[in-house]
Design an enzyme around this catalytic site. Sequence first.
Site, mmCIF file in Angstrom:
data_model
loop_
_atom_site.group_PDB
_atom_site.id
_atom_site.type_symbol
_atom_site.label_atom_id
_atom_site.label_comp_id
_atom_site.label_asym_id
_atom_site.label_seq_id
_atom_site.Cartn_x
_atom_site.Cartn_y
_atom_site.Cartn_z
ATOM 1 N N TYR A 136 0.834 -1.198 0.000
ATOM 2 C CA TYR A 136 0.000 0.000 0.000
ATOM 3 C C TYR A 136 0.870 1.248 0.000
ATOM 4 O O TYR A 136 2.038 1.236 0.387
ATOM 5 C CB TYR A 136 -0.949 0.023 1.204
ATOM 6 N N CYS A 137 0.287 2.331 -0.487
ATOM 7 C CA CYS A 137 0.867 3.672 -0.358
ATOM 8 C C CYS A 137 -0.322 4.605 -0.130
ATOM 9 O O CYS A 137 -1.399 4.147 0.277
ATOM 10 C CB CYS A 137 1.687 4.059 -1.588
ATOM 11 N N GLN A 138 -0.160 5.895 -0.380
ATOM 12 C CA GLN A 138 -1.265 6.812 -0.117
ATOM 13 C C GLN A 138 -2.393 6.653 -1.131
ATOM 14 O O GLN A 138 -3.564 6.597 -0.771
ATOM 15 C CB GLN A 138 -0.751 8.254 -0.119
#
Length: 341
Positions: free
Chosen positions: A305-307
């Site tokens: 995941y990231c933003q």
Amino acid sequence: MQRAHATPEELAALAPLAGLSPIRLGELAELARVERVPRGSDPLQGCKAGTSLFLLRGELLVAFRGGGTLVLVGGTGDGCCALNRQRQPVQRAKAITDVELLALEDEFLDTLATWDHAVKSDARFVASAFSVASLRQGAFAQLPCAHIEELLKRFDKVSAPRGTVVIREGDEGEHYYVVESGRFQVERLVGGARVVLAELKTGDPFGEEALVSDAKRNATVTALTDGELLRVGRKDFNELLREPLLKRVAFQPAAEKVRSGALWLDIRYPSEYQYDKLPGAINVPLAEVRNMFAVLDRSREYVAYCQSGRRSAAAAFLFAQRGFRVWLLDGGLKQAAGRAS
């Protein structure tokens, strides 16, 4: 003395491999490990599901369900077919002599046969660009069979004389590449100095990060020798490679996977990670993904995941190319409203 590998001639005698090209058989022989089983043993005991087991040498007595027995001799007659894929189901087996066996994954055999047929059908390609090793644990290994011939049709073959800058750091990304021949250097500017990151050889892909994350090129790739490249455009890459390889998952199912033993991979910068990381997450910034191939446990599942999901999409693709089981948190943390802390 126990052998480490089968020979191309032994592999050519096996029913599912008889149609493979000599190049493929030679490559496969380097990977095909032989196991010796002593006289009196049942080699079918412990055979993994989804695996075909072949008798290379020796004599084996097999007993069929419903009655009847047969003596198989390695490399001849019915001995060229998988022991667990005989015309009648085999209930048990007993080695009359010491025997030598070879186990091959059924899915890998299908992938290998499909690619070998597709490559032989297109005179523009040589088999080495899609080697047995790359088809075993790479992006092409996981490509749906229906996409293979279509992808090959859309590849362009381009020459890269020594010194050619194929992609330049900071440029827009328009193509995905596979090295067909030659050597290429990957380097990046770090603090004003050029740092060499990797050297690419036949079968190695590059250029995927900018396409998956819709970002600028983050490295420069230069030809160290005269070489040949296979190139496919962004639209075809997205349709035939990116989407089939990315396994998206919503937050709640992702959290359930983590509760069942998967690990969160936070692909953001350390400063972002420290601010609102998910519980138990490992920080693997996108620029460090390749350094983690030899570190992370391939037997585990991961959720990247990231933003927004853009950087994590690039990371998930890179990991998936190397055979890792990595899910992509769809939409990133922005879509994970109400998640547990």
